[in-house]
Design a protein around this motif. Structure first.
Motif, PDB file in Angstrom:
ATOM      1  N   MET A 159      70.186  12.311 -15.466  1.00  0.00           N
ATOM      2  CA  MET A 159      69.718  12.874 -16.739  1.00  0.00           C
ATOM      3  C   MET A 159      69.474  14.366 -16.621  1.00  0.00           C
ATOM      4  O   MET A 159      69.829  15.145 -17.509  1.00  0.00           O
ATOM      5  N   ALA A 160      68.854  14.773 -15.521  1.00  0.00           N
ATOM      6  CA  ALA A 160      68.520  16.178 -15.331  1.00  0.00           C
ATOM      7  C   ALA A 160      69.769  17.042 -15.267  1.00  0.00           C
ATOM      8  O   ALA A 160      69.794  18.174 -15.762  1.00  0.00           O
ATOM      9  N   GLY A 161      70.822  16.500 -14.646  1.00  0.00           N
ATOM     10  CA  GLY A 161      72.064  17.263 -14.563  1.00  0.00           C
ATOM     11  C   GLY A 161      72.631  17.591 -15.927  1.00  0.00           C
ATOM     12  O   GLY A 161      73.171  18.683 -16.138  1.00  0.00           O
ATOM     13  N   HIS A 162      72.477  16.686 -16.884  1.00  0.00           N
ATOM     14  CA  HIS A 162      72.984  16.935 -18.239  1.00  0.00           C
ATOM     15  C   HIS A 162      72.191  18.028 -18.952  1.00  0.00           C
ATOM     16  O   HIS A 162      72.677  18.622 -19.921  1.00  0.00           O
ATOM     17  N   LEU A 163      70.971  18.293 -18.483  1.00  0.00           N
ATOM     18  CA  LEU A 163      70.148  19.348 -19.078  1.00  0.00           C
ATOM     19  C   LEU A 163      70.253  20.667 -18.312  1.00  0.00           C
ATOM     20  O   LEU A 163      69.530  21.615 -18.613  1.00  0.00           O
ATOM     21  N   GLY A 164      71.133  20.716 -17.319  1.00  0.00           N
ATOM     22  CA  GLY A 164      71.350  21.962 -16.595  1.00  0.00           C
ATOM     23  C   GLY A 164      70.405  22.219 -15.450  1.00  0.00           C
ATOM     24  O   GLY A 164      70.349  23.343 -14.930  1.00  0.00           O
ATOM     25  N   LEU A 165      69.663  21.212 -15.011  1.00  0.00           N
ATOM     26  CA  LEU A 165      68.780  21.358 -13.855  1.00  0.00           C
ATOM     27  C   LEU A 165      69.564  21.152 -12.562  1.00  0.00           C
ATOM     28  O   LEU A 165      70.453  20.304 -12.488  1.00  0.00           O
ATOM     29  N   SER A 166      69.241  21.911 -11.551  1.00  0.00           N
ATOM     30  CA  SER A 166      69.725  21.626 -10.208  1.00  0.00           C
ATOM     31  C   SER A 166      68.756  20.653  -9.559  1.00  0.00           C
ATOM     32  O   SER A 166      67.543  20.750  -9.763  1.00  0.00           O
ATOM     33  N   VAL A 167      69.279  19.701  -8.783  1.00  0.00           N
ATOM     34  CA  VAL A 167      68.433  18.649  -8.227  1.00  0.00           C
ATOM     35  C   VAL A 167      68.468  18.673  -6.707  1.00  0.00           C
ATOM     36  O   VAL A 167      69.534  18.576  -6.088  1.00  0.00           O
ATOM     37  N   PHE A 168      67.273  18.818  -6.110  1.00  0.00           N
ATOM     38  CA  PHE A 168      67.077  18.647  -4.682  1.00  0.00           C
ATOM     39  C   PHE A 168      66.231  17.390  -4.492  1.00  0.00           C
ATOM     40  O   PHE A 168      65.438  17.036  -5.364  1.00  0.00           O
ATOM     41  N   ALA A 169      66.380  16.736  -3.365  1.00  0.00           N
ATOM     42  CA  ALA A 169      65.573  15.537  -3.126  1.00  0.00           C
ATOM     43  C   ALA A 169      65.257  15.392  -1.645  1.00  0.00           C
ATOM     44  O   ALA A 169      66.017  15.846  -0.784  1.00  0.00           O
ATOM     45  N   ALA A 182      75.800  12.638  -2.984  1.00  0.00           N
ATOM     46  CA  ALA A 182      76.899  13.178  -3.792  1.00  0.00           C
ATOM     47  C   ALA A 182      77.098  12.374  -5.067  1.00  0.00           C
ATOM     48  O   ALA A 182      77.368  12.939  -6.138  1.00  0.00           O
ATOM     49  N   ALA A 183      76.960  11.051  -4.972  1.00  0.00           N
ATOM     50  CA  ALA A 183      77.178  10.206  -6.138  1.00  0.00           C
ATOM     51  C   ALA A 183      76.210  10.522  -7.261  1.00  0.00           C
ATOM     52  O   ALA A 183      76.554  10.388  -8.443  1.00  0.00           O
ATOM     53  N   HIS A 184      75.001  10.962  -6.900  1.00  0.00           N
ATOM     54  CA  HIS A 184      73.982  11.237  -7.916  1.00  0.00           C
ATOM     55  C   HIS A 184      73.662  12.727  -8.023  1.00  0.00           C
ATOM     56  O   HIS A 184      72.627  13.108  -8.566  1.00  0.00           O
ATOM     57  N   ARG A 185      74.543  13.552  -7.494  1.00  0.00           N
ATOM     58  CA  ARG A 185      74.486  15.006  -7.686  1.00  0.00           C
ATOM     59  C   ARG A 185      73.159  15.609  -7.234  1.00  0.00           C
ATOM     60  O   ARG A 185      72.549  16.409  -7.953  1.00  0.00           O
ATOM     61  N   ALA A 186      72.721  15.220  -6.063  1.00  0.00           N
ATOM     62  CA  ALA A 186      71.473  15.770  -5.519  1.00  0.00           C
ATOM     63  C   ALA A 186      71.730  16.299  -4.112  1.00  0.00           C
ATOM     64  O   ALA A 186      72.573  15.782  -3.381  1.00  0.00           O
ATOM     65  N   ARG A 187      70.988  17.322  -3.758  1.00  0.00           N
ATOM     66  CA  ARG A 187      71.110  17.923  -2.430  1.00  0.00           C
ATOM     67  C   ARG A 187      69.882  17.555  -1.603  1.00  0.00           C
ATOM     68  O   ARG A 187      68.756  17.778  -2.041  1.00  0.00           O
ATOM     69  N   PRO A 188      70.068  16.967  -0.407  1.00  0.00           N
ATOM     70  CA  PRO A 188      68.906  16.612   0.416  1.00  0.00           C
ATOM     71  C   PRO A 188      68.258  17.842   1.042  1.00  0.00           C
ATOM     72  O   PRO A 188      68.940  18.763   1.484  1.00  0.00           O
ATOM     73  N   LEU A 189      66.930  17.828   1.060  1.00  0.00           N
ATOM     74  CA  LEU A 189      66.170  18.920   1.664  1.00  0.00           C
ATOM     75  C   LEU A 189      64.975  18.348   2.416  1.00  0.00           C
ATOM     76  O   LEU A 189      64.453  17.285   2.070  1.00  0.00           O
ATOM     77  N   ALA A 190      64.516  19.078   3.423  1.00  0.00           N
ATOM     78  CA  ALA A 190      63.246  18.747   4.064  1.00  0.00           C
ATOM     79  C   ALA A 190      62.121  18.947   3.055  1.00  0.00           C
ATOM     80  O   ALA A 190      62.237  19.750   2.115  1.00  0.00           O
ATOM     81  N   LEU A 191      61.022  18.234   3.238  1.00  0.00           N
ATOM     82  CA  LEU A 191      59.939  18.263   2.257  1.00  0.00           C
ATOM     83  C   LEU A 191      59.389  19.665   2.055  1.00  0.00           C
ATOM     84  O   LEU A 191      59.179  20.101   0.909  1.00  0.00           O
ATOM     85  N   ASP A 192      59.143  20.394   3.124  1.00  0.00           N
ATOM     86  CA  ASP A 192      58.578  21.741   2.989  1.00  0.00           C
ATOM     87  C   ASP A 192      59.517  22.658   2.214  1.00  0.00           C
ATOM     88  O   ASP A 192      59.062  23.467   1.386  1.00  0.00           O
ATOM     89  N   GLU A 193      60.816  22.547   2.462  1.00  0.00           N
ATOM     90  CA  GLU A 193      61.787  23.366   1.737  1.00  0.00           C
ATOM     91  C   GLU A 193      61.805  23.003   0.266  1.00  0.00           C
ATOM     92  O   GLU A 193      61.869  23.883  -0.611  1.00  0.00           O
ATOM     93  N   LEU A 194      61.762  21.719  -0.015  1.00  0.00           N
ATOM     94  CA  LEU A 194      61.795  21.278  -1.409  1.00  0.00           C
ATOM     95  C   LEU A 194      60.592  21.806  -2.166  1.00  0.00           C
ATOM     96  O   LEU A 194      60.720  22.334  -3.289  1.00  0.00           O
ATOM     97  N   LEU A 195      59.402  21.685  -1.579  1.00  0.00           N
ATOM     98  CA  LEU A 195      58.192  22.153  -2.253  1.00  0.00           C
ATOM     99  C   LEU A 195      58.237  23.656  -2.507  1.00  0.00           C
ATOM    100  O   LEU A 195      57.774  24.133  -3.543  1.00  0.00           O
ATOM    101  N   ALA A 196      58.807  24.399  -1.583  1.00  0.00           N
ATOM    102  CA  ALA A 196      58.859  25.847  -1.725  1.00  0.00           C
ATOM    103  C   ALA A 196      59.853  26.294  -2.788  1.00  0.00           C
ATOM    104  O   ALA A 196      59.663  27.334  -3.418  1.00  0.00           O
ATOM    105  N   GLN A 197      60.912  25.515  -3.013  1.00  0.00           N
ATOM    106  CA  GLN A 197      61.986  25.950  -3.901  1.00  0.00           C
ATOM    107  C   GLN A 197      61.931  25.352  -5.301  1.00  0.00           C
ATOM    108  O   GLN A 197      62.446  25.944  -6.256  1.00  0.00           O
ATOM    109  N   ALA A 198      61.340  24.172  -5.452  1.00  0.00           N
ATOM    110  CA  ALA A 198      61.418  23.460  -6.724  1.00  0.00           C
ATOM    111  C   ALA A 198      60.524  24.077  -7.796  1.00  0.00           C
ATOM    112  O   ALA A 198      59.401  24.506  -7.532  1.00  0.00           O
TER     113      ALA A 198
END
Length: 310
Positions: A159-169, A182-198
């Motif tokens: 859903m987020a991809g249709h609204l133009g959001l980039s998704v990290f998980a 890849a199937a769900h258009r998300a990029r894996p990140l370490a928790l600390d990186e995700l918190l810093a960037q999201a």
């Protein structure tokens, strides 16, 4: 008695069960533990939501119990070990309310990013805070960070991809090369990186010893000062007082809490009059459609289990 239902269930699903089995449907049983114990004395199935505590003590009053149906997906109110030891099958409604939760998260993100929808009282009283409230953000182009990448998070990612959001998980249970990313258009990140960037952080993990207090004051400090935090999973995953303190201090842009460490939430001074905070009573997964899907799923699964050979 074949089936005891101790919390709310969609009436057509209850009726479907009544056509096949003897059923006690009493949503108030969750608040009358002695009556619940008595009802379970001869019952083969129990259907619950999130408040009925299916623990060793309750199971001792249910010698014939074969199956527990959970009208939802979280299992922290059901003790898995004692159920396994007694041969009791536990059936959650996996996936049946995922869309409702995903829509709630997106709705909360839209409200908090724009920041203009809490102005009704001011405008109705003759104020005109147009300048102050005209600095909200569109969510297109922002980064959505998902902690946990199960069914709900995957639907949310789409859903987020249709609204133009980039998704990290972040999900330590999934390898970096798992095809689900890849199937769900998300990029894996370490928790600390995700918190810093999201820009928006949404939680989708069960409540376990390893996740209790996962988002505490230290982790909130890792987030952007205008970031949004949304918790629809379990209350104990987030330190509610730390979230309130961060919002009051302007170190967090907004938060939506649908779940709490204690439910129902008692009167909590630390959560009153907090800026940019949305509170709701554990209803992210509840909608008319989701209630129908969840109830039908559990009714059919419990019926199959009771009809299957021992």
């Amino acid at each position: 008695m074949d089936i005891v239902i101790s919390e709310f269930m969609d009436e057509p699903a209850v009726q479907r069960l009544r056509e096949q089995f003897s059923v006690l449907y009493d949503p108030g049983l969750v608040d009358r533990p002695l009556d619940l114990q008595s009802a379970l004395a001869r019952s083969r199935a129990l259907i619950v939501r999130n408040r009925t505590q299916v623990n060793q003590a309750l199971l001792e009053h249910a010698p014939r119990l074969q199956v527990v149906g959970r009208l939802g997906v979280g299992l922290d109110n059901i003790e898995q070990g004692p159920c396994r030891d007694r041969g009791v099958q536990v059936i959650p409604a996996t996936g049946a309310n995922a869309r409702a939760v995903a829509e709630y998260v997106l709705g909360a993100a839209l409200l908090l990013a724009r920041g203009a929808f809490g102005s009704t009282r001011a405008v109705a009283s003759g104020q005109w805070p147009r300048t102050a409230l005209g600095q909200g953000r569109e969510i297109g182009g922002l980064i959505l960070g998902l902690i946990g990448f199960g069914d709900i998070a995957r639907q949310l990612s789409a859903m987020a991809g249709h609204l133009g959001l980039s998704v990290f998980a972040h999900d330590p249970g999934l390898a970096p090369d798992d095809p689900a990313w890849a199937a769900h258009r998300a990029r894996p990140l370490a928790l600390d990186e995700l918190l810093a960037q999201a820009d928006i952080v949404s939680l989708h993990v069960p409540l376990l010893p390893s996740t209790r207090g996962l988002i505490d004051a230290r982790r909130l400090e890792q987030m952007k000062p205008d970031a949004i935090l949304i918790n629809t999973t379990r209350g104990g995953v987030v330190d509610e007082a730390a979230v309130a303190a961060a919002l009051r201090a302007g170190r967090l842009g907004g938060a939506a809490l649908d779940v709490f460490d204690e439910e129902p939430l008692p009167c909590s001074e630390h959560l009153q009059d907090v800026p940019n905070l949305i509170l709701s009573p554990h209803i992210a997964g509840l909608s008319r459609q989701a209630n129908t899907r969840v109830s039908a799923f559990v009714a059919d699964a419990v019926a199959r289990q009771l009809r299957s050979p021992s």
